[in-house]
Structure formats: structure tokens, C-alpha cells
Design an enzyme around this catalytic site. Structure first.
Site, PDB file in Angstrom:
ATOM      1  N   TYR A   5      19.378  41.865  38.561  1.00  0.00           N
ATOM      2  CA  TYR A   5      19.057  42.614  39.780  1.00  0.00           C
ATOM      3  C   TYR A   5      17.641  42.274  40.227  1.00  0.00           C
ATOM      4  CZ  TYR A   5      22.931  45.973  39.080  1.00  0.00           C
ATOM      5  OH  TYR A   5      24.153  46.583  38.933  1.00  0.00           O
TER       6      TYR A   5
ATOM      7  N   TYR B 184      25.538  41.941  32.362  1.00  0.00           N
ATOM      8  CA  TYR B 184      24.126  41.950  31.967  1.00  0.00           C
ATOM      9  C   TYR B 184      23.902  42.884  30.781  1.00  0.00           C
ATOM     10  CZ  TYR B 184      24.008  46.100  35.053  1.00  0.00           C
ATOM     11  OH  TYR B 184      24.257  47.305  35.671  1.00  0.00           O
TER      12      TYR B 184
ATOM     13  N   ARG C 211      27.032  45.254  30.197  1.00  0.00           N
ATOM     14  CA  ARG C 211      27.897  45.865  31.209  1.00  0.00           C
ATOM     15  C   ARG C 211      28.963  44.877  31.659  1.00  0.00           C
ATOM     16  NH1 ARG C 211      27.354  49.725  34.475  1.00  0.00           N
ATOM     17  NH2 ARG C 211      29.527  49.832  33.878  1.00  0.00           N
TER      18      ARG C 211
ATOM     19  N   HIS D 218      30.357  44.284  37.649  1.00  0.00           N
ATOM     20  CA  HIS D 218      30.728  45.418  38.511  1.00  0.00           C
ATOM     21  C   HIS D 218      29.913  45.376  39.794  1.00  0.00           C
ATOM     22  CE1 HIS D 218      27.244  46.687  36.140  1.00  0.00           C
ATOM     23  NE2 HIS D 218      26.883  47.365  37.223  1.00  0.00           N
TER      24      HIS D 218
ATOM     25  N   HIS E 259      28.385  48.225  42.535  1.00  0.00           N
ATOM     26  CA  HIS E 259      28.171  49.643  42.819  1.00  0.00           C
ATOM     27  C   HIS E 259      28.585  49.929  44.265  1.00  0.00           C
ATOM     28  CE1 HIS E 259      25.763  50.481  39.164  1.00  0.00           C
ATOM     29  NE2 HIS E 259      25.440  49.198  39.270  1.00  0.00           N
TER      30      HIS E 259
HETATM   31 FE   LIG Z   1      24.846  47.859  37.672  1.00  0.00          FE
END
Ligand SMILES: [Fe+2]
Length: 236
Positions: free
Chosen positions: A103, A142, A152, A155, A157
Site C-alpha cells: 500500500y 501481504y 492476508r 483482497h 477493500h
Molecule cells: Fe488490506
């Protein structure tokens, strides 16, 4: 971009001094008003309306000079209410990691590269039938430090504003067949397997564009938490 506060709409409100309404005589300002500049946040959020959602905001691959790295995908679906009716003009906002699982955020410092051509945020409104469509790249998994070797599943959000407070939804969309599902405490916090499955998109060969992008379909059901309602990303 220029932000304008719609002062014309103030005409709809009563004037501060309305002598026939006695209390207003004491309450109303005695001197001319001094105009204050609005802050950016006052003028831009929260966003519920149409005016600041622009065509192209739903394409996360065209926000910079070059194309982002990774697997281009189409994510589309239908936003429905509990009775199966499409929800028109619902605001969908998405945010996600890049193809490497990183991110753009100060707290994300894990050793995967940022992509100068990918911010990872987009939005759109559903059409008259409640349909939506995004073009993006498939996010990578990640690490997140929750426990030893915690990763994770890939995905995206989603934040959804429907027409009612009961149609507010913040959740995550996953991709089918992810091997990380059994190890992810967030995904498994939704204890009912049938409800968990509602967060997993479907590979869609019919919407897959030849020579261009794979497609995934994910339908969202907004409601009060009844069976079949898309769950929030966290449960009690
Ligand atoms: Fe996330």
C-alpha cells in the site's frame, strides 16, 4: 479542481432575522456576516452525491502517466437490497494494495516495491440497475504481523453507501481459490462458511476481455445482517 460551496441552496433556509418569529430578533447577528473560506475537507467529504465522482474514477490503471504493473482485471457486479432489487446510485469506494502487495501508506514498510503508476483507490456510482464496474490490477497478498507468518489473502477493500444507513457497508472482496483463506483470522472471523463465501468473487469468463483482462464478478447485498447479506469485514 475547483471546489465551490453551493451558496445558492442557502436561499431555501429561513433568514436569521425573521421579525415575525420573535426569538429570531434577539438571536440574529446585528452586523454583516464575514465570509470564511471553507477547508478542503469541508468541501470534499463525506461524499454521498454525484458531483465529485468523475467518469474514469473507476479505472485504477489510468490515474498516472504509465500503466501499473501486474495483472489487469475487471471487477464488476450488482448491488442489491435484501429483496433482490438493484440499488441505483450507490457510492462504491475501493482501496487496495498494488500487484506486489504494498500500500501507499506510511505504516506499510514491508520490503515490496511501490508502483509509481498505481495509487490503489477508485470509486464509482451504481447505474440505474445497481450495477458497478472497476478496472484495476489484482492486488498481491501481504504480510501483516498479526502472528507468525501471517499473510492476508489478496483482497480489495470496499466502502458502500446505499440509500439508507442500514445500507452502509465496509468490507473486503476476495478472489476464488486463495490458498491463504484457512490461515487468515480476518476472513475466518466470519464464522458462518456460507457468509464467508459471500465475500469471495467469482471468476467470470463471459466478462473476461480477450487479450486484455480477466474478469471477476462480485455481487453485494445491502441489508440489516440477515442471511444472504454481505458481511462487514469484522464480526462480533
Ligand atoms: Fe488490506
Amino acid at each position: 479542481m475547483t471546489f465551490l460551496y453551493p451558496t445558492a441552496s442557502n436561499a431555501a433556509h429561513p433568514k436569521p432575522l425573521s421579525p415575525d418569529y420573535k426569538s429570531s430578533v434577539k438571536r440574529a447577528p446585528q452586523k454583516p456576516l464575514i465570509a470564511m473560506r471553507h477547508t478542503l475537507s469541508e468541501l470534499t467529504g463525506p461524499v454521498y452525491g454525484h458531483e465529485t465522482v468523475r467518469a474514469g474514477d473507476n479505472d485504477l490503471t489510468t490515474q498516472h502517466q504509465g500503466e501499473p504493473l501486474g495483472e489487469r482485471i475487471i471487477v464488476h457486479g450488482h448491488v442489491l437490497d435484501e429483496d433482490g432489487r438493484g440499488v441505483p446510485n450507490a457510492l462504491l469506494e475501493i482501496w487496495q494494495a498494488n500487484a506486489c502487495g504494498r500500500y501507499i501508506h506510511v505504516r506499510d514498510q514491508h520490503p515490496a516495491p511501490l508502483d509509481p503508476n498505481f495509487t490503489g483507490a477508485g470509486r464509482c456510482l451504481t447505474d440505474g440497475e445497481g450495477r458497478y464496474r472497476f478496472v484495476t490490477v489484482k492486488p498481491g497478498p501481504y504480510p501483516w504481523g498479526n502472528h507468525e507468518n501471517a499473510w492476508r489473502p489478496a483482497h480489495i477493500h470496499f466502502s458502500v453507501f446505499g440509500r439508507l444507513f442500514t445500507q452502509r457497508l465496509v468490507t473486503q472482496m476476495y478472489f476464488p481459490g486463495d490458498p491463504l483463506f484457512p490461515y487468515d483470522p480476518i476472513f475466518n472471523a466470519i464464522r458462518d462458511p456460507a457468509s464467508r463465501a459471500l465475500l469471495v468473487s467469482r471468476f467470470d469468463i463471459d466478462e473476461t476481455r480477450p487479450e486484455w483482462a480477466l474478469a471477476y464478478e462480485w455481487n453485494i447485498v445491502l441489508g440489516r445482517g440477515g442471511r444472504g447479506t454481505t458481511p462487514f469485514e469484522e464480526t462480533r
